[in-house]
Every structure is written in C-alpha cells, then in structure tokens.
Motif scaffolding. Structure first.
Motif, PDB file in Angstrom:
ATOM      1  N   GLY A 183     -33.694 -29.200 -86.897  1.00 23.78           N
ATOM      2  CA  GLY A 183     -34.032 -30.401 -86.143  1.00 23.78           C
ATOM      3  C   GLY A 183     -34.419 -31.515 -87.091  1.00 23.78           C
ATOM      4  O   GLY A 183     -34.526 -31.321 -88.297  1.00 23.78           O
ATOM      5  N   SER A 184     -34.627 -32.690 -86.542  1.00 25.25           N
ATOM      6  CA  SER A 184     -35.117 -33.795 -87.360  1.00 25.25           C
ATOM      7  C   SER A 184     -36.621 -33.620 -87.530  1.00 25.25           C
ATOM      8  O   SER A 184     -37.265 -32.869 -86.789  1.00 25.25           O
ATOM      9  CB  SER A 184     -34.820 -35.123 -86.670  1.00 25.25           C
ATOM     10  N   PRO A 205     -39.002 -35.854 -86.808  1.00 27.30           N
ATOM     11  CA  PRO A 205     -39.692 -36.218 -85.565  1.00 27.30           C
ATOM     12  C   PRO A 205     -39.533 -35.154 -84.474  1.00 27.30           C
ATOM     13  O   PRO A 205     -40.479 -34.892 -83.716  1.00 27.30           O
ATOM     14  CB  PRO A 205     -39.045 -37.545 -85.154  1.00 27.30           C
ATOM     15  N   GLY A 206     -38.364 -34.542 -84.421  1.00 29.16           N
ATOM     16  CA  GLY A 206     -38.161 -33.499 -83.410  1.00 29.16           C
ATOM     17  C   GLY A 206     -39.084 -32.317 -83.626  1.00 29.16           C
ATOM     18  O   GLY A 206     -39.623 -31.745 -82.672  1.00 29.16           O
ATOM     19  N   ASN A 207     -39.266 -31.939 -84.881  1.00 32.66           N
ATOM     20  CA  ASN A 207     -40.138 -30.802 -85.174  1.00 32.66           C
ATOM     21  C   ASN A 207     -41.597 -31.123 -84.853  1.00 32.66           C
ATOM     22  O   ASN A 207     -42.309 -30.299 -84.287  1.00 32.66           O
ATOM     23  CB  ASN A 207     -40.000 -30.402 -86.644  1.00 32.66           C
ATOM     24  N   ALA A 223     -42.762 -33.596 -82.915  1.00 34.75           N
ATOM     25  CA  ALA A 223     -42.959 -33.994 -81.518  1.00 34.75           C
ATOM     26  C   ALA A 223     -43.441 -32.825 -80.671  1.00 34.75           C
ATOM     27  O   ALA A 223     -44.158 -32.996 -79.682  1.00 34.75           O
ATOM     28  CB  ALA A 223     -41.651 -34.550 -80.947  1.00 34.75           C
ATOM     29  N   GLN A 224     -43.052 -31.620 -81.081  1.00 35.07           N
ATOM     30  CA  GLN A 224     -43.382 -30.439 -80.280  1.00 35.07           C
ATOM     31  C   GLN A 224     -44.882 -30.179 -80.201  1.00 35.07           C
ATOM     32  O   GLN A 224     -45.355 -29.480 -79.304  1.00 35.07           O
ATOM     33  CB  GLN A 224     -42.666 -29.218 -80.841  1.00 35.07           C
ATOM     34  N   ALA A 262     -46.210 -31.548 -76.711  1.00 30.77           N
ATOM     35  CA  ALA A 262     -46.032 -30.754 -75.489  1.00 30.77           C
ATOM     36  C   ALA A 262     -47.070 -29.631 -75.435  1.00 30.77           C
ATOM     37  O   ALA A 262     -47.681 -29.373 -74.390  1.00 30.77           O
ATOM     38  CB  ALA A 262     -44.615 -30.177 -75.447  1.00 30.77           C
ATOM     39  N   ALA A 263     -47.267 -28.969 -76.570  1.00 25.59           N
ATOM     40  CA  ALA A 263     -48.209 -27.853 -76.592  1.00 25.59           C
ATOM     41  C   ALA A 263     -49.653 -28.345 -76.457  1.00 25.59           C
ATOM     42  O   ALA A 263     -50.475 -27.715 -75.786  1.00 25.59           O
ATOM     43  CB  ALA A 263     -48.034 -27.064 -77.894  1.00 25.59           C
ATOM     44  N   MET A 312     -37.152 -44.177 -77.780  1.00 22.10           N
ATOM     45  CA  MET A 312     -37.558 -42.793 -78.003  1.00 22.10           C
ATOM     46  C   MET A 312     -36.753 -42.197 -79.162  1.00 22.10           C
ATOM     47  O   MET A 312     -35.539 -42.344 -79.232  1.00 22.10           O
ATOM     48  CB  MET A 312     -37.307 -41.985 -76.722  1.00 22.10           C
ATOM     49  N   ILE A 313     -37.461 -41.558 -80.071  1.00 21.48           N
ATOM     50  CA  ILE A 313     -36.793 -40.883 -81.192  1.00 21.48           C
ATOM     51  C   ILE A 313     -36.703 -39.385 -80.901  1.00 21.48           C
ATOM     52  O   ILE A 313     -35.643 -38.772 -80.993  1.00 21.48           O
ATOM     53  CB  ILE A 313     -37.553 -41.122 -82.518  1.00 21.48           C
ATOM     54  N   ALA A 314     -37.840 -38.805 -80.618  1.00 20.99           N
ATOM     55  CA  ALA A 314     -37.872 -37.395 -80.192  1.00 20.99           C
ATOM     56  C   ALA A 314     -39.046 -37.288 -79.231  1.00 20.99           C
ATOM     57  O   ALA A 314     -40.189 -37.468 -79.627  1.00 20.99           O
ATOM     58  CB  ALA A 314     -38.035 -36.456 -81.378  1.00 20.99           C
ATOM     59  N   GLU A 315     -38.739 -37.023 -78.004  1.00 18.12           N
ATOM     60  CA  GLU A 315     -39.727 -36.977 -76.918  1.00 18.12           C
ATOM     61  C   GLU A 315     -40.991 -36.235 -77.351  1.00 18.12           C
ATOM     62  O   GLU A 315     -40.891 -35.076 -77.778  1.00 18.12           O
ATOM     63  CB  GLU A 315     -39.072 -36.289 -75.724  1.00 18.12           C
ATOM     64  N   GLY A 331     -48.819 -23.676 -80.893  1.00 17.45           N
ATOM     65  CA  GLY A 331     -48.003 -24.875 -81.078  1.00 17.45           C
ATOM     66  C   GLY A 331     -48.764 -26.181 -81.064  1.00 17.45           C
ATOM     67  O   GLY A 331     -48.178 -27.240 -81.270  1.00 17.45           O
ATOM     68  N   ILE A 339     -44.604 -25.499 -87.211  1.00 18.26           N
ATOM     69  CA  ILE A 339     -44.481 -24.048 -87.061  1.00 18.26           C
ATOM     70  C   ILE A 339     -44.356 -23.321 -88.389  1.00 18.26           C
ATOM     71  O   ILE A 339     -44.507 -22.111 -88.461  1.00 18.26           O
ATOM     72  CB  ILE A 339     -43.289 -23.716 -86.135  1.00 18.26           C
TER      73      ILE A 339
END
Lengths: 402, 483
Positions: free
Chosen positions: A142-143, A145-147, A149-150, A153-154, A203-206, A263, A388
């Motif tokens: 992933g990118s 930001p994607g990594n 961004a998680q 959510a957690a 938005m780049i990565a939600e 997370g 992670i």
C-alpha cells in the motif's frame, strides 16, 4: 536495564539544510550545506572527526550504497563511514551510531549525517518499492498514507470516537504545524492553513486528506557529537547532552498474531518511550518534557503518538490535540519547527532535523519561533515502516544540568 | 460397484453485472443494429480475475462439505486459460490445497471442452473435479460483447452417493467452424448467424441430441431439463420443439442475468438446473463446438441431501449492477488509461521463491504451533507467540476457508490500482491467524472495523515485462458465518 548513555555525550554542533524541492542540488550539496553549518557551530576542523554515520533510506534513487557518498561529499579524511538504513528512523539511527561511538570511547568526535533526495522520483509521495521477494507475494504494497490511515479506523472503533470528531482533531494537528512552519525559514511549506481547508481537501487514503499528509522534499541535517569534557575543552559553555536514545523494532507480533495488537497505536513507540524515559530518568513525561518533535508523517500518526509517548492518556490524545495542548503556545509544543508536515520528509534527514530544532530551542537560538518558557528537556521521535510493522526511535536531549 | 455420476456441483459468477444498455449507449452511434441485444445484464470479471481464479471459486463452491482428500483428479476446461504453457489446472490444484498425487489436466480447444472433460470423467474410476471457466473477450461494439459473460462452474464426478447418475452419453466431431480464434489471437472471428443456426445448432447439435436419445432408448418427452448452452434467441426452444422435448423443460440460458460464459456455460446451466431439480428427473446436457457432446443424466435422492452452497442462485443474488462501460473496457485491456508512475513497480516473480512458498501463496496455508496452538501466516521457524518462543513447532494450517473479521482498514486513493480506491486492511481469522489483505469487491458503505470477511483467490499483480501472473488471496465482504 543497561546503564545507558545519559549525559555521556554532548552535541558539539549541528546543521540543517533548507528543506524543499531542491531541483538544482544533488544530495552532495545538501550534505555540504548541513555540514558547513555544523562544523562552524562545532568550531572544529573536519580532520578532527574520528568516525561518521550516514542515514539514508532510498539508495536506488539517491546516492547509491555504502557510506562512501558522505566521505566523498565532505572529503572526509578516510575515516570509517557507516551507512545505516532503518526506514524513517534512519536519521536517528545515524545519530545513535555516532553517539554510541563517543560514549564507548571509540571516537572522540563523531559525525551523524542524514540526507534524502526525494524529488528525483518523478512523482509525489514516497517511492514504491519491494519489501523482499517473500513479502511481495503475500503482502500488500500500500501507499504510506494507506498504511497509516488504518490507525484511524481502529482508533475510532476502540475509543468510540466519531468520524467527524477524529477528523477535526487530525485537522488541528496540521493547522498547528503549518502555523509553526510559516515561521521557519528552513521549512519547505511556509503557508498557514485554516481548518476548513484541511477538512475539505481531496482524500488520499480514507480518512487522510491531502493536508493530513506531510510534504515530500529534499533535505539534510547533521550533528557533530563528542564528550562533555572535550566540548568544554573546546570552549563550549551551554551544553546540550544526550539523555537517552532508544530504538524498538517490530518482531512480527502486530502483523501476525490474531487478537493481539488492535491497530490503534504503535506497540514499538510505547516500548521505545518507556525505555528512553528510564534511561533519561524521566518519570512524569507530561510534566517533565518541555518540547517534542514527533514523527508526523500523517496527522493521525502524531495524534496517537501523543498517547504512545505517555503524554496523553490512552483514548484522550485527540482531546489534548483539539484543546491546543501541543500548540506552540500550549503546554508541550509539538513540531514547533513545523514538523514533517512543513519540512517534508526526506527520510534519512528527518530524525536529525528534529534533534536540530530541539538543540536550537534548548540553546535559545530558535529565532522567531523560540519557545519563551525556556525548555530544558526535548524529545524527538521517528516511526519507520507502517503501524503494523515498524521501527520506532525516541531520542531525548536536554541541557547538561537538566 | 456403484454407478458413476455427479457427486456435487458449484458455480461462480463475478459480482459486477454490466448493464447491456450502458454498453449500447456508448456504442450505438457506431453499431445501432445491436439495439435488440441491449437489455438485461452480463457478468463481468473484475480486473483481478481470470479463468483460473474463477475456476478456483467454482471448485471451492462445489467442494462444500466434501473432504478434499477424496479428489483424485482435476480438469480445468477453458478457451481463455491465462497460461499457454504452465498447467493452469496446477494453479487451481494448489489453491484448493489438493494433494500432490492429484492428476491435473487442462482441457481446451473448443467451447465443448467442459462437456468432453465431463465425458472422460464419467468413464474414469477416479473421483474427478471438472471445472470450467471463461473470461470472454470480444471487441467493443460487437455482438459478443453484449451476449457473453464471465463465469465458472464445477462438477465433482465419481462413484458413491451421486446426486445424478449417467444414463447415456454421445459425441460427434465435425469441423464445423462457426467461429474460431487462432492461437495467440485476442478475438473470435465468426460466420453468418443464419448458417450457424441452420447447419450448426439445428442439424449438427439437434442431430446429435436426437441420436443420443434414440441410442439410449429414452423418449424426448421424458426429459425434464434440457441444457442447451446456446444464447441465440429461440434456438434451444426450437430444438426442443423439433426433438419433442417439452417446452417447459428448456433450461434458462442465463442470458438476461449472466451472459454466455463459453466453455463454462453447459456446466453453469447444469448447476442451475441441479439447484432446482427434484430426485428422479432426467437432464439432457449438450456441448457444442466442432461437433457436439450429449449427456443424459438422472437425479437421485442424494440431490436433496446435498449441503447448501452458493451455487448459481447465490451468485445471481450477490450482484452489483454496473453502468461503468469504460472501466470494463480498461479491465479487458481494450482501452489504455494513464496509470501514472506508481504503476511502474517491477513485479518480477522469482520462480524459486514462489515454488518454495507455493503452499502459503497459492493455498493460503499458514502455520499452527503444535505447542501453543498459536496460528499465524505465513509459517516461520520461530512462532510469533511472544509468550512462548517455540522453535520448529509449526504444522500446516489452511486459512482460506476460515471466516475473518476486519481489525482495521483504509481506502487508498494514492496507490495505483486498476479499480481505485484500493481497499486493504488487517483481518483476524476465527480460530487464529492474521493477515494484511487486499479487499476485493469492497465499497465504502460495506467496510468497517469488525465486518465479516471471507477469502477469495485472485490476481495479486501482473508482471507485464515478463507476462507472468502473480496470484494470491484477497478478502471480500461475507455474510455472517461464511468461510
């Protein structure tokens, strides 16, 4: 625990290149720019340096392998130069190498350099790269930001924070850092932004929008370290000494054990921070730390890091952020120089850039952005990899008598 | 010796259903004559699906409740196999974690490859999995683009508690070239439809069916389900009338909902029939391509005892209506989009690494510590359990059929993806095991921490420099309790 390095090593001089899109300059020029400032600050000759460490992460698009590029750029006197790469902690790793060399007595004076030339990739963000032949078959590339961004959510799920509340707190992180960066001539981004701009960005990565992400730039920073005795012998009066440096690396637990890590936080940062406080003799970080430069690659990273450094209570970091606790005029300013947000993140340079700011602030040399309440202990933190699986570093520097 | 027959069936239909009206809306300036076909929807495989991945999903559906150790052989029938020289069925075998003693073959060459594979399986003593899948490819603004669909079906053939026994089979071969595609070519070339209807479907196929019924001494009016995988309107009904098969016996060719899935179609239609059939019914299945195969089957009482599966009906219900014709063209390689530099990542796959890790990569087999019970992916020499650093204690532990839940996730708009944004995140499997997985078929409204997910076999990446396909598993939203 080991006895540690508290007050065994002092910073003799530091330098930091102007960060930004340095289209006309190679990594060599950036390193020279940082070094010339540091060596002048240290008041020594290059020939007095016994050993050097070079932190750089992306050698393929950068300077190539080994420590040789630093030796050539600075025309070092054929001393040992070690290249270190440890994701975004690479800069702090180079500092650790130099500090340990001095603390051990193997070197009287050592150099730590961090550099990264990111603007030759042809696109924004960090270069996409392999993480090894086995990972590439089963992992998600992933990118960044994607990594990161998680985390959001957690964090929301764990602490019952509403999407909008968290997004606003994250936006406050970026608004604050831009306000700080605007006052820093070496920062890449020097514009203030308002919260609506941050909230309304693409938005780049939600849920990370454009302004939740740090910039991408070229840069270099360096430190020359020695023993407090040698520093005083060289005429230094106000000494900044190293109180602690700790690095913690993931061992796969977060990534692999179901039901373990949830997370929402950085497992390694908690370990590195606890060890660093012990090494530095800090028992109440929220009261004792005066300044922080943390790894704000993304707004959410900074937010949860406030908890992992035991400054905010778990689940309440977002409230401290929202309430201005970390603003330049707050209780513990965080990113008073503008942070990665405004400096961008030339990987190898960032850790040393943070220590550079802490060094200037501790010595009262930070110009327009000088913290008026004189700081005595300052912390810097890097987080390399992804939530992670990562490397976390914590460095604490302070006035010699603090 | 018990009789050979069908032990189980399974199906796979991709989730996206492209509306034919959307296809025609884009092309009617050029091909207004296709208006008559522009109704209903067709199944379209996602960018990360191909004949192999769809075959794996249909086979998994077929093997619901069945001990995989009982499977002796596997045939993958398709005319759109991703590899011309690498056993495609071998990839399916690894994904299904079948034993290395499995006999696996690819069957290709015509759209009746699946019925021919089925005939061969009927004549074998082995328990044989017959899987058929096609990812159809037709030119934009062609009839094929509107009529075709992507999908797969699987039948398990063997002796024992069969759900349908074989009454008779019949085959004819004749080089009737209704359409062809030279090796390596992308698209079919077809001859006049009226000639195909009269000489091909009516005379050749109808003749073969009539001969099969006569040879078996079975009266046409006793056929309860007539599976004729021809989507041209009126052909199957016309054949039924000519042969004396009852009009209501003509099976739905799934044209309104799926489209013609090519090699898979006779099996897919048969699967749909088996879902609705009652014990003691007669089914006639035909395959057509340079001749014809005819299979006469009779359902048994065991049909009613077959465990529930997704099947055709389950897949038909799990549909995502889609109007995005441009995305379909891009996913089929029929239009080039500017993908940006992030798409340039070299995807070279070291063959030695893949072979060494084939169980983990293709089979999603993790490890379970025999000392602590800790489950992990992938296996490692030293267990991940921080409380017991056990060395060399792991045994294989398959994860593909275990339900999982989302721990955390994102929707990434920055990474290159053929179907942005890329959803991915961390999932925990029931019973242990954690994976950072790409999510397929995900949407903002359907992804949240705690959501139930299940694993599917997909294309992970394509090495465009060396024409290699890298497969791995992804997570898709699941119904509660689904593995």
């Amino acid at each position: 625990m080991a006895r540690g390095i508290k007050d065994k090593v002092a910073i003799l001089g530091m330098g930091c290149a102007r960060f930004g899109e340095r289209w006309q300059d190679d990594a060599d020029t950036l390193m020279v720019e940082a070094f010339e400032e540091a060596v002048a600050d240290a008041g020594i000759e290059t020939s007095q340096i016994d050993a050097a460490w070079l932190g750089v992460a992306f050698d393929a698009i950068n300077i190539g392998p080994s420590g040789i590029p630093l030796s050539i750029a600075l025309r070092l006197p054929n001393i040992g130069v070690t290249k270190v790469e440890n994701y975004c902690a690479s800069g702090t790793e180079s500092f650790r190498g130099a500090v340990y060399a001095v603390a051990s007595g193997a070197a009287d004076i050592a150099l730590a350099m961090g550099v990264e030339k990111l603007k030759d990739t042809g696109y924004g963000g960090l270069p996409v790269r392999s993480r090894g032949t086995t990972f590439d078959m089963v992992g998600v590339t992933g990118s960044a930001p994607g990594n990161f961004a998680q985390l959001a959510a957690a964090y929301r799920a764990k602490h019952g924070v509403g999407k909008d509340d968290l997004k606003r707190a994250m936006a406050h992180v970026s608004v604050k850092s831009h306000a700080n960066g605007a006052r820093n001539p070496k920062a890449h981004l020097r514009n203030r932004v308002d919260i609506d701009t941050v909230l309304g960005a693409p938005m780049i990565a939600e849920p990370l929008g454009l302004y939740d992400c740090c910039g991408v730039s070229d840069g270099a920073a360096c430190a020359i370290v020695t023993t407090p005795e040698i520093a005083r012998a060289l005429g230094k009066r106000d000494l900044v000494t190293i109180k602690a440096i700790q690095v913690s690396s993931s061992n796969g637990w977060e990534l692999q054990q179901a039901g373990g890590w949830d997370g929402s936080y950085f497992h390694t940062t908690r370990i590195a921070a606890a060890k660093a406080y012990e090494e530095a003799g800090i028992t109440r970080p929220r009261e004792q730390i005066d300044l922080m430069e943390v790894h704000d690659c993304f707004s959410i990273t900074e937010l949860v890091t406030m908890e992992d450094l035991f400054v905010s209570k778990e689940g309440e970091g977002w409230k401290d952020v929202r309430d201005g606790f970390f603003d330049a005029d707050g209780t513990i300013p965080c990113q008073i120089d503008g942070g990665l947000k405004c400096f961008g993140h030339p990987i190898g340079a960032s850790g040393l850039r943070m220590i550079y700011e802490n060094y200037l602030q501790l010595l009262g040399r930070a110009g327009d952005r000088q913290r008026q309440d004189p700081p005595a202990l300052a912390l810097s933190h890097n987080l390399g990899g992804s939530p992670i699986q990562n490397v976390s570093s914590v460095a604490i520097v302070g006035l010699a008598d603090a | 010796m018990t009789q050979t027959g069908i032990l189980a069936f399974g199906a796979y239909i991709p989730r996206r259903r492209l509306q034919r009206a959307a296809i025609h809306a884009a092309n009617k300036w050029f091909a207004p004559g296709l208006a008559g076909l522009a109704k209903g929807e067709r199944a379209v495989a996602n960018w990360d699906e191909d004949a192999v991945t769809m075959a794996v999903e249909a086979a998994r559906d077929c093997l619901t409740g069945i001990d995989r150790a009982t499977v002796d052989g596997l045939t993958l029938a398709s005319t759109t196999l991703p590899f011309a020289d690498r056993l495609n069925a071998g990839i399916v075998k690894e994904a299904l974690t079948l034993g290395d003693a499995t006999r696996a073959t690819d069957a290709a060459g015509s759209l009746r490859a699946a019925t021919s594979a089925l005939l061969a399986a009927f004549e074998s003593d082995r328990t044989q999995l017959c899987v058929a899948a096609d990812l159809r490819k037709a030119r934009a603004a062609s009839e094929g683009e509107l009529m075709q669909g992507d999908g797969a079906a699987a039948l398990l053939v063997g002796r024992g508690d069969v759900i349908a026994r074989v009454l008779a089979t019949h085959s004819v071969t004749s080089d009737f070239v209704d359409h062809f595609r030279r090796a390596g070519a992308t698209f079919d070339y077809g001859w006049e439809s009226r000639w195909i209807r009269d000489e091909g479907y009516t005379r050749l196929l109808g003749g073969a069916i009539g001969d099969a019924l006569a040879a078996a001494g079975i009266a046409a009016e006793t056929i309860d389900h007539l599976v004729v995988p021809v989507s041209v309107r009126g052909v199957a009904a016309g054949l039924a009338k000519k042969l004396g098969v009852r009009a209501e016996a003509v099976a739905d060719a799934l044209q309104a909902t799926v489209g013609d899935t090519g090699t898979a179609h006779p099996l897919l239609m048969l699967a749909a029939v088996l879902e609705q059939a009652t014990p003691g019914q007669r089914i006639l299945v035909a395959g057509f391509g340079q001749g014809a195969d005819v299979l006469l089957l009779e359902t048994t009482d065991a049909l009613a005892r077959l465990p529930r599966r997704r099947g055709v009906q389950g897949h038909l219900a799990a549909r995502q209506p889609d109007d995005n014709y441009q995305r379909f063209l891009f996913h089929r390689g029929l239009v080039e989009l500017e993908r940006g530099m992030r798409a340039e990542l070299d995807q070279k796959q070291p063959g030695s690494t893949l072979y060494r890790h084939r169980k983990a990569v293709l089979g999603l087999i993790g490890g379970r510590c025999t000392k602590t019970g800790t489950v992990q992916f992938p296996r490692s020499d030293i267990s991940v359990n921080p409380n017991d650093r056990a060395v060399g204690t792991q045994e294989d532990y398959p994860l593909a059929d275990r339900p999982a839940r989302i721990v955390t996730y994102t929707a990434d708009s920055l990474s290159y993806s053929p179907d942005p944004p890329t959803y991915y995140g961390t999932i925990d499997f029931d019973g242990g095991g954690r994976l950072v997985a790409a999510f397929a078929e995900a949407s903002a409204a359907d992804i949240e921490v705690g959501r139930a997910m299940r694993m599917v076999f997909r294309i992970n990446a394509v090495d465009e420099q060396r024409d290699f396909i890298k497969y791995f598993w992804k997570a898709v939203p699941a119904n509660e309790g689904e593995g």
